[in-house]
Design a protein around this motif. Structure first.
Motif, mmCIF file in Angstrom:
data_model
loop_
_atom_site.group_PDB
_atom_site.id
_atom_site.type_symbol
_atom_site.label_atom_id
_atom_site.label_comp_id
_atom_site.label_asym_id
_atom_site.label_seq_id
_atom_site.Cartn_x
_atom_site.Cartn_y
_atom_site.Cartn_z
ATOM 1 N N LYS A 51 0.830 -1.206 0.000
ATOM 2 C CA LYS A 51 0.000 0.000 0.000
ATOM 3 C C LYS A 51 0.865 1.258 0.000
ATOM 4 C CE LYS A 51 -4.123 -1.948 2.164
ATOM 5 N NZ LYS A 51 -4.966 -1.932 3.373
ATOM 6 N N GLN A 54 2.007 1.716 -3.455
ATOM 7 C CA GLN A 54 0.856 2.145 -4.252
ATOM 8 C C GLN A 54 0.625 3.659 -4.075
ATOM 9 O OE1 GLN A 54 -2.986 0.576 -3.001
ATOM 10 N NE2 GLN A 54 -3.314 -0.133 -5.100
ATOM 11 N N GLN A 93 -7.665 -0.344 -6.743
ATOM 12 C CA GLN A 93 -7.399 1.096 -6.892
ATOM 13 C C GLN A 93 -6.405 1.388 -7.963
ATOM 14 O OE1 GLN A 93 -6.495 2.403 -2.918
ATOM 15 N NE2 GLN A 93 -8.634 2.710 -2.475
#
Length: 93
Positions: A51, A54, A93
């Motif tokens: 994450k 990301q 996402q």
């Protein structure tokens, strides 16, 4: 190791990504070595790192790690666990 992982997560939340990343990378490596790649705490660290990458605009690094985490979550907790769904959301996402 858990305290270091929590510190790295907090640094990331505060926006100090330069300090957070090396802690995330090292903690993930250490947990993988100590507990093995399939352990839930190792998956937690991998998910935090994925994450992080990301959010930093590094999908090529994040995607394979998050896919690995999702496979671990599905195998250990099932498809509908909160952790698996959260990982699926991150991948979307």
């Amino acid at each position: 190791l858990t305290a270091r992982m929590n510190l790295a997560a907090l640094l990331g939340i505060r926006g100090d990504h330069t300090s957070a990343e090396p802690l995330l990378v090292q903690t993930y490596a250490d947990l993988k070595r100590v507990h093995g790649p399939q352990h839930p705490i190792t998956a937690d660290a991998a998910e935090l790192l994925g994450k992080h990458w990301q959010r930093r605009g590094r999908p090529r690094e994040a995607l394979p790690l998050l896919e690995e985490v999702l496979a671990i979550r599905r195998a250990t907790e099932g498809d509908r666990s909160e952790q698996a769904v959260d990982c699926m959301f991150a991948l979307a996402q």
